[in-house]
Write a protein that holds these residues in place. Structure first.
Motif, PDB file in Angstrom:
ATOM      1  N   SER A 137      28.171  43.446  40.122  1.00  0.00           N
ATOM      2  CA  SER A 137      27.846  43.621  41.718  1.00  0.00           C
ATOM      3  C   SER A 137      26.884  42.857  41.578  1.00  0.00           C
ATOM      4  O   SER A 137      25.911  43.380  43.240  1.00  0.00           O
ATOM      5  CB  SER A 137      25.985  45.109  39.975  1.00  0.00           C
ATOM      6  N   LYS A 138      26.810  41.447  41.684  1.00  0.00           N
ATOM      7  CA  LYS A 138      26.250  40.457  41.595  1.00  0.00           C
ATOM      8  C   LYS A 138      26.615  39.874  43.019  1.00  0.00           C
ATOM      9  O   LYS A 138      26.252  39.209  43.975  1.00  0.00           O
ATOM     10  CB  LYS A 138      25.344  39.397  40.912  1.00  0.00           C
ATOM     11  N   VAL A 139      27.696  40.723  43.076  1.00  0.00           N
ATOM     12  CA  VAL A 139      28.836  39.449  44.310  1.00  0.00           C
ATOM     13  C   VAL A 139      29.416  41.198  45.049  1.00  0.00           C
ATOM     14  O   VAL A 139      30.175  41.676  45.079  1.00  0.00           O
ATOM     15  CB  VAL A 139      29.744  39.251  43.861  1.00  0.00           C
ATOM     16  N   PRO A 140      28.150  41.921  46.414  1.00  0.00           N
ATOM     17  CA  PRO A 140      28.990  42.993  46.901  1.00  0.00           C
ATOM     18  C   PRO A 140      29.776  42.986  47.800  1.00  0.00           C
ATOM     19  O   PRO A 140      30.311  44.148  47.980  1.00  0.00           O
ATOM     20  CB  PRO A 140      27.172  42.934  47.876  1.00  0.00           C
ATOM     21  N   ASP A 141      30.447  41.571  48.145  1.00  0.00           N
ATOM     22  CA  ASP A 141      31.046  41.597  48.940  1.00  0.00           C
ATOM     23  C   ASP A 141      32.158  40.416  48.629  1.00  0.00           C
ATOM     24  O   ASP A 141      32.101  38.911  49.111  1.00  0.00           O
ATOM     25  CB  ASP A 141      31.428  41.063  50.876  1.00  0.00           C
ATOM     26  N   PRO A 142      33.320  40.835  47.346  1.00  0.00           N
ATOM     27  CA  PRO A 142      33.820  39.657  47.250  1.00  0.00           C
ATOM     28  C   PRO A 142      34.810  39.071  48.080  1.00  0.00           C
ATOM     29  O   PRO A 142      35.637  37.826  47.587  1.00  0.00           O
ATOM     30  CB  PRO A 142      34.699  39.886  45.744  1.00  0.00           C
ATOM     31  N   HIS A 143      35.321  39.926  48.751  1.00  0.00           N
ATOM     32  CA  HIS A 143      36.163  39.793  50.200  1.00  0.00           C
ATOM     33  C   HIS A 143      35.805  38.636  51.274  1.00  0.00           C
ATOM     34  O   HIS A 143      36.683  38.240  52.493  1.00  0.00           O
ATOM     35  CB  HIS A 143      36.724  40.377  50.401  1.00  0.00           C
ATOM     36  N   ALA A 144      34.562  38.188  51.262  1.00  0.00           N
ATOM     37  CA  ALA A 144      34.149  37.749  52.528  1.00  0.00           C
ATOM     38  C   ALA A 144      34.278  36.379  52.413  1.00  0.00           C
ATOM     39  O   ALA A 144      34.576  36.405  53.944  1.00  0.00           O
ATOM     40  CB  ALA A 144      32.228  37.509  52.084  1.00  0.00           C
ATOM     41  N   SER A 145      35.086  35.465  51.541  1.00  0.00           N
ATOM     42  CA  SER A 145      35.513  34.252  52.196  1.00  0.00           C
ATOM     43  C   SER A 145      36.535  34.599  52.936  1.00  0.00           C
ATOM     44  O   SER A 145      37.275  33.650  53.134  1.00  0.00           O
ATOM     45  CB  SER A 145      35.729  33.561  50.649  1.00  0.00           C
TER      46      SER A 145
END
Length: 448
Positions: A137-145
């Motif tokens: 949950s601490k990483v809302p968008d894991p695909h941002a990079s």
């Protein structure tokens, strides 16, 4: 990310080149042996160049610095630069003592830390999969990079060259086994299996670990974090306590790297001493008192200590890797050129393993890029340190040039001016080690 893939491909192609040589000449020494097989004239020139480069740049200061910085992160303490240097110095001293007085413990330590590193990498990779799956949950968008992944990429070759030096340094262990083939059972068969298996396993884990890192944070976040990417990854996913715990594991992994590199490099130093290339060869070739290359370990310790003490710590890690990488690329280029030369001059020589020539050519092109790109001006005229961006390449070239000057004085000019010749004599040491010692023989005595 692509640099890690490119680094793996270059490392695999380099390994294939080294495998051909190692299977042709299954003895310790690595590229020293391969260069001598290809470049036999002028006599002693290539051996001297390799010796100066190997001794002057064969330090393990970078691993000591990584250990020191990560231990301090784990302890959550900020100390003076000299205190950090003290920790790094303690690392190289302890490793030297272990390999000198309890060499078996050093070997067991290398195996232990290798297993620890593999476990750590697998843990990071699996955690990255969980992050990518949206399980953190601490990483809302894991695909941002991975959205518009090439935005902001540098347009100069210089940053890519310096980054590639560091990537290749991570893969660099693939050539270590060639330094100690005399200590490997059934070396040809073993190296043909263990080399590709070890490098491919390591490479896949490195690439997947990078996917994990970028799933938890964007490149901008990582750059602004002020800490190592693995440490920031753990903090982002698990919190500060996990970050400190991982820092301990990274420090231990770095310690294992220092153990491994010191083990290999000390044996290279000993082999060089046995060839009589360096002054006082009988001393440096000694295995007294416990059968370990104790003098070779001292010869390895000296430049490591100097680098830790002399280079500003803020720039030390990056500058060290860059300086090591540039002459390394020169030597790698010479090895590949030597392979092409021997294929042409000795086509019928037994080769239990033959590299596909386009693979060797690809490796050589990679080295050529690393030799040229450091002189291309990076964006803003600033490299990855506060020092001039071209300085590490100049330092590397200067070291190689100094080796040629040393050879010219020792082997050519001094004998002519002093009216003597250098003749080698095999002088066994008390422990049975055979050492070539060059003695001055006056020209008049030879005529008589």
């Amino acid at each position: 990310m692509l640099l890690w893939v490119l680094g793996l491909l270059l490392s695999v192609s380099g390994l294939c080149v080294w495998l051909e040589f190692a299977c042709m000449i299954p003895r310790s020494g690595g590229e020293k042996v391969y260069l001598e097989a290809a470049y036999r004239r002028p006599k002693m020139l290539i051996t001297t160049i390799f010796a100066v480069q190997a001794i002057a740049l064969g330090f393990t200061a970078s691993g000591c610095i990584v250990f020191a910085s990560n231990i301090l992160v784990a302890a959550n303490r900020t100390v003076t630069e000299w205190a950090e240097r003290g920790i790094a110095i303690a690392v190289i001293i302890s490793v030297t003592v272990i390999h000198t007085f309890v060499p078996k413990l050093g070997v067991h330590g290398m195996n232990f830390f290798t297993i620890l590193k593999l476990i750590l990498l697998i843990f990071i990779v699996v955690t990255g999969w969980v992050v990518l799956g949206g399980g953190v949950s601490k990483v809302p968008d894991p695909h941002a990079s991975f959205h518009n992944a090439f935005a902001g990429s540098a347009k100069s070759g210089n940053p890519y060259a310096t980054a590639l030096f560091k990537v290749l340094n991570s893969y660099a262990g693939w050539s270590n086994a060639m330094y100690v083939l005399n200590e490997v059972k059934n070396p040809v068969r073993t190296i043909k299996i263990a080399g590709p298996l070890g490098l491919s396993t390591c490479g896949v884990l490195y690439i997947l670990a990078n996917v994990a890192y970028f799933s938890a944070a964007t490149p901008a976040e990582i750059a602004a974090s002020g800490t190592t990417v693995a440490s920031f990854f753990m903090k982002k996913v698990f919190g500060s306590a996990a970050q400190r715990a991982l820092s301990v594991l990274v420090a231990l992994s770095a310690y294992g790297n220092v153990l491994t590199v010191t083990f290999a490099q000390s044996r290279v130093n000993q082999e060089l001493a046995k060839e009589g290339v360096i002054p006082f060869p009988r001393f440096w070739a000694s295995s007294w008192p416990f059968g370990s290359p104790s003098a070779g370990l001292i010869l390895h310790f000296i430049p490591s200590f100097i680098v830790i003490v002399a280079i500003p710590f803020g720039d030390a890690y990056n500058f060290i890797l860059d300086v090591e990488g540039y002459p390394g690329a020169v030597m790698n280029s010479l090895v590949v050129a030597g392979l092409f030369y021997l294929r042409w001059t000795e086509p019928k020589a037994p080769r239990p393993f033959k590299v596909w020539l386009p693979v060797a050519a690809f490796f050589m092109l990679g080295q050529a890029f690393q030799l040229v790109a450091p002189f291309l001006k990076p964006p803003g005229g600033k490299g990855d340190t506060s020092l001039p961006y071209w300085l590490y390449a100049i330092v590397g070239i200067s070291i190689l040039a100094a080796s040629v000057v040393y050879w010219a004085v020792w082997w050519v000019a001094a004998p002519k001016l002093g009216k003597y010749s250098l003749e080698s004599r095999n002088e066994p040491l008390a422990d049975g080690t055979n050492v070539l010692v060059y003695h001055r023989v006056p020209t008049e005595d030879k005529r008589a």
